[in-house]
Design a protein around this motif. Structure first.
Motif, PDB file in Angstrom:
ATOM      1  N   ALA A 139      45.218  51.259  18.760  1.00 49.93           N
ATOM      2  CA  ALA A 139      45.527  52.557  19.364  1.00 49.93           C
ATOM      3  C   ALA A 139      46.797  52.526  20.210  1.00 49.93           C
ATOM      4  N   MET A 140      47.496  51.409  20.230  1.00 49.89           N
ATOM      5  CA  MET A 140      48.675  51.283  21.089  1.00 49.89           C
ATOM      6  C   MET A 140      49.901  51.924  20.452  1.00 49.89           C
ATOM      7  N   GLU A 141      50.793  52.429  21.312  1.00 53.53           N
ATOM      8  CA  GLU A 141      52.009  53.096  20.867  1.00 53.53           C
ATOM      9  C   GLU A 141      53.232  52.429  21.489  1.00 53.53           C
ATOM     10  N   ASP A 142      54.406  52.918  21.096  1.00 47.97           N
ATOM     11  CA  ASP A 142      55.660  52.370  21.605  1.00 47.97           C
ATOM     12  C   ASP A 142      55.686  52.413  23.136  1.00 47.97           C
ATOM     13  N   GLY A 143      56.006  51.280  23.748  1.00 51.45           N
ATOM     14  CA  GLY A 143      56.094  51.211  25.200  1.00 51.45           C
ATOM     15  C   GLY A 143      54.823  50.747  25.885  1.00 51.45           C
ATOM     16  N   ASP A 144      53.716  50.695  25.153  1.00 50.00           N
ATOM     17  CA  ASP A 144      52.449  50.250  25.746  1.00 50.00           C
ATOM     18  C   ASP A 144      52.467  48.739  25.971  1.00 50.00           C
ATOM     19  N   VAL A 145      51.775  48.308  27.016  1.00 49.89           N
ATOM     20  CA  VAL A 145      51.646  46.878  27.294  1.00 49.89           C
ATOM     21  C   VAL A 145      50.199  46.559  27.657  1.00 49.89           C
ATOM     22  N   VAL A 146      49.834  45.314  27.440  1.00 49.94           N
ATOM     23  CA  VAL A 146      48.535  44.796  27.865  1.00 49.94           C
ATOM     24  C   VAL A 146      48.805  43.632  28.802  1.00 49.94           C
ATOM     25  N   THR A 147      48.231  43.685  29.994  1.00 49.19           N
ATOM     26  CA  THR A 147      48.373  42.589  30.947  1.00 49.19           C
ATOM     27  C   THR A 147      47.085  41.775  30.983  1.00 49.19           C
ATOM     28  N   VAL A 148      47.131  40.658  31.669  1.00 48.15           N
ATOM     29  CA  VAL A 148      45.940  39.819  31.809  1.00 48.15           C
ATOM     30  C   VAL A 148      44.794  40.616  32.427  1.00 48.15           C
ATOM     31  N   ALA A 149      45.136  41.488  33.389  1.00 42.02           N
ATOM     32  CA  ALA A 149      44.106  42.297  34.056  1.00 42.02           C
ATOM     33  C   ALA A 149      43.413  43.266  33.099  1.00 42.02           C
ATOM     34  N   ASP A 150      44.075  43.607  31.981  1.00 40.27           N
ATOM     35  CA  ASP A 150      43.504  44.556  31.021  1.00 40.27           C
ATOM     36  C   ASP A 150      42.544  43.899  30.028  1.00 40.27           C
ATOM     37  N   LEU A 151      42.535  42.587  29.974  1.00 37.56           N
ATOM     38  CA  LEU A 151      41.727  41.886  28.975  1.00 37.56           C
ATOM     39  C   LEU A 151      40.235  42.016  29.267  1.00 37.56           C
ATOM     40  N   LYS A 152      39.454  42.052  28.204  1.00 32.48           N
ATOM     41  CA  LYS A 152      38.000  42.093  28.337  1.00 32.48           C
ATOM     42  C   LYS A 152      37.487  40.655  28.379  1.00 32.48           C
ATOM     43  N   ILE A 153      37.032  40.262  29.553  1.00 32.85           N
ATOM     44  CA  ILE A 153      36.604  38.884  29.773  1.00 32.85           C
ATOM     45  C   ILE A 153      35.076  38.809  29.806  1.00 32.85           C
ATOM     46  N   PRO A 154      34.483  37.885  29.061  1.00 34.87           N
ATOM     47  CA  PRO A 154      33.016  37.759  29.067  1.00 34.87           C
ATOM     48  C   PRO A 154      32.483  37.423  30.460  1.00 34.87           C
ATOM     49  N   GLU A 155      31.271  37.817  30.708  1.00 31.51           N
ATOM     50  CA  GLU A 155      30.627  37.530  31.987  1.00 31.51           C
ATOM     51  C   GLU A 155      30.508  36.018  32.191  1.00 31.51           C
ATOM     52  N   GLY A 156      30.776  35.579  33.411  1.00 30.26           N
ATOM     53  CA  GLY A 156      30.681  34.161  33.730  1.00 30.26           C
ATOM     54  C   GLY A 156      31.972  33.394  33.529  1.00 30.26           C
ATOM     55  N   VAL A 157      33.011  34.083  33.034  1.00 28.67           N
ATOM     56  CA  VAL A 157      34.299  33.441  32.773  1.00 28.67           C
ATOM     57  C   VAL A 157      35.319  33.903  33.811  1.00 28.67           C
ATOM     58  N   GLU A 158      35.949  32.955  34.506  1.00 31.15           N
ATOM     59  CA  GLU A 158      36.961  33.266  35.510  1.00 31.15           C
ATOM     60  C   GLU A 158      38.350  33.012  34.926  1.00 31.15           C
ATOM     61  N   VAL A 159      39.261  33.972  35.119  1.00 31.32           N
ATOM     62  CA  VAL A 159      40.621  33.848  34.602  1.00 31.32           C
ATOM     63  C   VAL A 159      41.530  33.280  35.680  1.00 31.32           C
ATOM     64  N   GLU A 160      42.363  32.306  35.318  1.00 32.69           N
ATOM     65  CA  GLU A 160      43.245  31.664  36.283  1.00 32.69           C
ATOM     66  C   GLU A 160      44.698  32.110  36.150  1.00 32.69           C
ATOM     67  N   ASP A 161      45.015  32.874  35.107  1.00 34.46           N
ATOM     68  CA  ASP A 161      46.384  33.358  34.936  1.00 34.46           C
ATOM     69  C   ASP A 161      46.659  34.546  35.858  1.00 34.46           C
ATOM     70  N   ASP A 162      47.949  34.796  36.098  1.00 38.44           N
ATOM     71  CA  ASP A 162      48.378  35.928  36.918  1.00 38.44           C
ATOM     72  C   ASP A 162      47.910  37.228  36.267  1.00 38.44           C
ATOM     73  N   PRO A 163      47.158  38.076  36.981  1.00 35.67           N
ATOM     74  CA  PRO A 163      46.659  39.323  36.380  1.00 35.67           C
ATOM     75  C   PRO A 163      47.765  40.273  35.939  1.00 35.67           C
ATOM     76  N   GLU A 164      48.978  40.131  36.503  1.00 31.13           N
ATOM     77  CA  GLU A 164      50.085  41.009  36.126  1.00 31.13           C
ATOM     78  C   GLU A 164      50.898  40.461  34.955  1.00 31.13           C
ATOM     79  N   GLN A 165      50.557  39.264  34.493  1.00 36.77           N
ATOM     80  CA  GLN A 165      51.261  38.673  33.351  1.00 36.77           C
ATOM     81  C   GLN A 165      51.082  39.547  32.114  1.00 36.77           C
TER      82      GLN A 165
END
Length: 213
Positions: free
Chosen positions: A150-176
């Motif tokens: 569903a993405m269009e020109d100019g759209d971006v996905v950051t780390v904060a937008d990712l769907k992370i399973p329960e119990g999993v902690e992300v260590e990358d920068d959320p704004e990456q």
């Protein structure tokens, strides 16, 4: 929990560059296994077996490591080294883990729907291939999927937008930025501009050389 694969290995009794080269010629990969409470142990694994099991289960899977003469260990693949030209595996590091202690591991990011987006003359630019996470070994996801249909020109996905399973902690920068969408013609213009800049630089260098001669 992911499906668990089995890796068979033998102890490397002798260690040297010459012996390692001989092992590789004979179809084996020099490797090492280490972990909490144990000294690093040099081992060898069959190249075809290691390549096959990594293809089937992936780099982020949990494995049973069967070393001849010892009880099986639960391990993860910590690092794989590849030849710079042939890309063949040249060395592997395994880390012994406990199923009750959290581990830090890289999980591949998988794009869903790339073909549909690119059919609209858009380009899917992936800027992050793997996500660094911390969780129990039993909760390590096989991949982090990103649906871009569903993405269009100019759209971006950051780390904060990712769907992370329960119990999993992300260590990358959320704004990456993980993925960005651009028009194909914009990409072509950028490449053309880069080529023109390179040609201009070469011309300038040539003119300076002629002036100095």
């Amino acid at each position: 929990m992911q499906e668990t694969g089995t890796i068979n290995a033998e102890i490397r009794e002798r260690i040297s560059r010459g012996i390692n080269r001989r092992l590789r010629r004979d179809g084996f990969i020099p490797a090492v296994v280490y972990g909490k409470g144990i000294d690093p142990i040099p081992i060898t694994v069959k190249r075809t077996e290691l390549k096959g099991i990594l293809t089937r289960f992936g780099r982020s899977a949990i494995y049973n490591l069967n070393i001849t003469g010892q009880e099986p260990w639960t391990v993860i693949v910590k690092e794989i080294q590849n030849h710079p030209v042939t890309e063949e595996i040249t060395h592997a590091d395994f880390q012994r883990i406990s199923l009750t202690e959290k581990i830090k591991i890289e999980v591949p990011i998988k794009i869903i729907g790339r073909e549909l987006v690119e059919s609209k003359r858009l380009l899917v630019i992936q800027q992050l291939d793997d996500l660094t996470v911390r969780c129990l070994p039993t909760e390590v996801p096989k991949s982090i999927d990103v649906d871009v249909t569903a993405m269009e020109d100019g759209d971006v996905v950051t780390v904060a937008d990712l769907k992370i399973p329960e119990g999993v902690e992300v260590e990358d920068d959320p704004e990456q930025i993980v993925i960005s969408i651009i028009e194909a013609k914009e990409h072509a213009v950028e490449e053309e501009g880069t080529e023109e800049s390179a040609e201009s630089a070469e011309t300038a260098v040539g003119e300076k050389e002629q002036a100095g001669s």
